[in-house]
Motif scaffolding. Sequence first.
Motif, PDB file in Angstrom:
ATOM      1  N   TRP A 119      -9.884   1.820   1.561  1.00 14.93           N
ATOM      2  CA  TRP A 119      -9.502   0.261   0.687  1.00 14.93           C
ATOM      3  C   TRP A 119     -10.341  -0.753   1.163  1.00 14.93           C
ATOM      4  O   TRP A 119     -10.676  -1.801   0.563  1.00 14.93           O
ATOM      5  CB  TRP A 119      -8.289   0.252   0.433  1.00 14.93           C
ATOM      6  CG  TRP A 119      -7.789   1.290  -0.593  1.00 14.93           C
ATOM      7  CD1 TRP A 119      -7.073   2.506   0.037  1.00 14.93           C
ATOM      8  CD2 TRP A 119      -7.872   1.380  -1.850  1.00 14.93           C
ATOM      9  NE1 TRP A 119      -6.523   3.116  -1.384  1.00 14.93           N
ATOM     10  CE2 TRP A 119      -7.026   2.410  -2.320  1.00 14.93           C
ATOM     11  CE3 TRP A 119      -8.327   0.598  -2.990  1.00 14.93           C
ATOM     12  CZ2 TRP A 119      -7.075   2.953  -3.580  1.00 14.93           C
ATOM     13  CZ3 TRP A 119      -8.346   0.872  -4.212  1.00 14.93           C
ATOM     14  CH2 TRP A 119      -7.547   2.199  -4.837  1.00 14.93           C
ATOM     15  N   TYR A 164       0.876  -1.264   0.067  1.00 17.86           N
ATOM     16  CA  TYR A 164      -0.048  -0.098   0.087  1.00 17.86           C
ATOM     17  C   TYR A 164       0.819   1.258   0.080  1.00 17.86           C
ATOM     18  O   TYR A 164       1.741   1.403   0.862  1.00 17.86           O
ATOM     19  CB  TYR A 164      -0.916   0.060   1.138  1.00 17.86           C
ATOM     20  CG  TYR A 164      -1.556   1.547   1.653  1.00 17.86           C
ATOM     21  CD1 TYR A 164      -2.495   1.996   0.592  1.00 17.86           C
ATOM     22  CD2 TYR A 164      -0.935   2.084   2.669  1.00 17.86           C
ATOM     23  CE1 TYR A 164      -2.949   3.066   0.882  1.00 17.86           C
ATOM     24  CE2 TYR A 164      -1.689   3.368   2.852  1.00 17.86           C
ATOM     25  CZ  TYR A 164      -2.708   4.039   2.027  1.00 17.86           C
ATOM     26  OH  TYR A 164      -3.081   5.210   2.006  1.00 17.86           O
ATOM     27  N   ASP A 197      -7.939   9.786  -5.900  1.00 18.32           N
ATOM     28  CA  ASP A 197      -6.634  10.108  -5.091  1.00 18.32           C
ATOM     29  C   ASP A 197      -5.961  11.198  -5.770  1.00 18.32           C
ATOM     30  O   ASP A 197      -5.558  11.162  -6.939  1.00 18.32           O
ATOM     31  CB  ASP A 197      -5.997   8.724  -5.307  1.00 18.32           C
ATOM     32  CG  ASP A 197      -4.618   8.820  -4.438  1.00 18.32           C
ATOM     33  OD1 ASP A 197      -4.250   9.843  -4.010  1.00 18.32           O
ATOM     34  OD2 ASP A 197      -3.980   7.574  -4.221  1.00 18.32           O
ATOM     35  N   GLN A 250     -13.489  -2.204  -0.060  1.00 17.34           N
ATOM     36  CA  GLN A 250     -13.696  -2.896  -1.450  1.00 17.34           C
ATOM     37  C   GLN A 250     -12.604  -4.003  -1.643  1.00 17.34           C
ATOM     38  O   GLN A 250     -12.456  -4.693  -2.731  1.00 17.34           O
ATOM     39  CB  GLN A 250     -13.150  -1.970  -2.675  1.00 17.34           C
ATOM     40  CG  GLN A 250     -13.980  -0.453  -2.653  1.00 17.34           C
ATOM     41  CD  GLN A 250     -15.461  -1.031  -3.223  1.00 17.34           C
ATOM     42  OE1 GLN A 250     -15.737  -1.737  -3.901  1.00 17.34           O
ATOM     43  NE2 GLN A 250     -16.435  -0.409  -2.702  1.00 17.34           N
ATOM     44  N   TRP A 251     -11.864  -4.326  -0.623  1.00 11.40           N
ATOM     45  CA  TRP A 251     -10.759  -5.232  -0.754  1.00 11.40           C
ATOM     46  C   TRP A 251     -11.130  -6.735  -1.065  1.00 11.40           C
ATOM     47  O   TRP A 251     -10.466  -7.156  -1.886  1.00 11.40           O
ATOM     48  CB  TRP A 251      -9.926  -5.354   0.405  1.00 11.40           C
ATOM     49  CG  TRP A 251      -8.553  -5.999   0.159  1.00 11.40           C
ATOM     50  CD1 TRP A 251      -7.908  -7.006   1.081  1.00 11.40           C
ATOM     51  CD2 TRP A 251      -7.514  -5.768  -0.666  1.00 11.40           C
ATOM     52  NE1 TRP A 251      -6.796  -7.655   0.505  1.00 11.40           N
ATOM     53  CE2 TRP A 251      -6.342  -6.698  -0.595  1.00 11.40           C
ATOM     54  CE3 TRP A 251      -7.597  -4.748  -1.959  1.00 11.40           C
ATOM     55  CZ2 TRP A 251      -5.436  -6.559  -1.606  1.00 11.40           C
ATOM     56  CZ3 TRP A 251      -6.423  -4.805  -2.889  1.00 11.40           C
ATOM     57  CH2 TRP A 251      -5.687  -5.866  -2.548  1.00 11.40           C
ATOM     58  N   VAL A 311      -1.739  -1.006  -3.987  1.00  8.27           N
ATOM     59  CA  VAL A 311      -2.740  -0.276  -3.773  1.00  8.27           C
ATOM     60  C   VAL A 311      -2.332   1.094  -3.397  1.00  8.27           C
ATOM     61  O   VAL A 311      -1.675   1.340  -2.775  1.00  8.27           O
ATOM     62  CB  VAL A 311      -3.588  -0.735  -2.456  1.00  8.27           C
ATOM     63  CG1 VAL A 311      -4.729  -0.035  -2.461  1.00  8.27           C
ATOM     64  CG2 VAL A 311      -3.964  -2.231  -2.764  1.00  8.27           C
ATOM     65  N   GLY A 348      -6.938   4.955  -6.633  1.00  6.33           N
ATOM     66  CA  GLY A 348      -8.533   5.401  -6.334  1.00  6.33           C
ATOM     67  C   GLY A 348      -8.672   6.529  -7.425  1.00  6.33           C
ATOM     68  O   GLY A 348      -7.871   7.423  -7.581  1.00  6.33           O
ATOM     69  N   GLY A 386      -8.671   5.528   0.686  1.00  9.15           N
ATOM     70  CA  GLY A 386      -9.776   4.573   0.614  1.00  9.15           C
ATOM     71  C   GLY A 386     -10.981   5.097   1.049  1.00  9.15           C
ATOM     72  O   GLY A 386     -11.564   6.059   0.465  1.00  9.15           O
ATOM     73  N   MET A 411     -12.610   5.884  -4.375  1.00  8.26           N
ATOM     74  CA  MET A 411     -11.584   5.726  -3.514  1.00  8.26           C
ATOM     75  C   MET A 411     -10.604   6.808  -3.558  1.00  8.26           C
ATOM     76  O   MET A 411     -10.226   7.190  -4.585  1.00  8.26           O
ATOM     77  CB  MET A 411     -10.650   4.614  -3.853  1.00  8.26           C
ATOM     78  CG  MET A 411     -11.420   3.313  -3.541  1.00  8.26           C
ATOM     79  SD  MET A 411     -11.736   2.902  -1.937  1.00  8.26           S
ATOM     80  CE  MET A 411     -13.357   2.990  -1.956  1.00  8.26           C
TER      81      MET A 411
END
Length: 290
Positions: A271, A170, A237, A274-275, A193, A234, A269, A265
């Motif tokens: 996150w 991440y 993001d 949705q993972w 991610v 995202g 997130g 996202m």
Amino acid sequence: MINLIKKHLIKTTASINKFLIVLFLLSGTGCVADRTTTAQDIAQKGQLTEKVVVTPEFSFLTWQRINTPSQPLTIYIEGDGLAWISRYQPSSDPTPKNPVALRLAALDPGNNVVYIARPCQYIGVGSNPACQIPYWTSKRFSADVINAMSEAIDKVKQSTSATKIQLVGYSGGGTVAALLAEQRKDVLSLRTVAGYLDIEYVNQLHHVSPMPDSLNPADDAGKLALTPQIHFSGALDTLITPEVARRFTRQTGGSCAHAVLVPGMTHQGPWETQWLYLLQQKPECSNREQ
């Protein structure tokens, strides 16, 4: 009389200042303790067991769930954590307030899940003498750090008899995961991610100083041409924009890297919401467009 009053005020002010300093130190310690407690709660819910992995450079805090020894490990690598308090002031402790990678690891239903914190997260200077601010700021992706994390992975593999790994990173952990994938021969797949996959490009985008002491995954992206990988970004993001993942997939020069845009996202997130769905998308080599 006036002099006596002045002396009393000076003495009282000094006492108050000492009290405030102690209060500040205690509150800072409490803050780190709170961050650790948060992580422990997340790990417990994911049935992850805490283990410290010691390398010559750093001691790493890991949380592990190993149900089928000798089978591949899915290794989650944390983001940069609380590396900076402000744009110009580094933190004295990089332990994350929101351990996103740990949240994802706890949700992973796989049999062999391992979470690895970054250097100096959770384990501070007292137990980690090598911990110095550059290792979570300018040198956080240095060869020393990447080699130490690679050694930590080797030790986890030895303890579980695993021979292959799948990497998940991440944010800055995505940088580390990509750099590890470029140098190791046991990586089955790579997922990032909101991955910080091109340090030079992102730093120029945000007008921040270059990081000459750190390695940049984009420089050797071609080494991953045959590694199955997915890079999730995202749509909202603004820190690591979706273009970063798109650029990186092109830089690999192969058909094994795919950039996937996730609606709604931001960088953080959330996150974890949705993972489980995103995990169903398996990294694979193909010519399909994302």
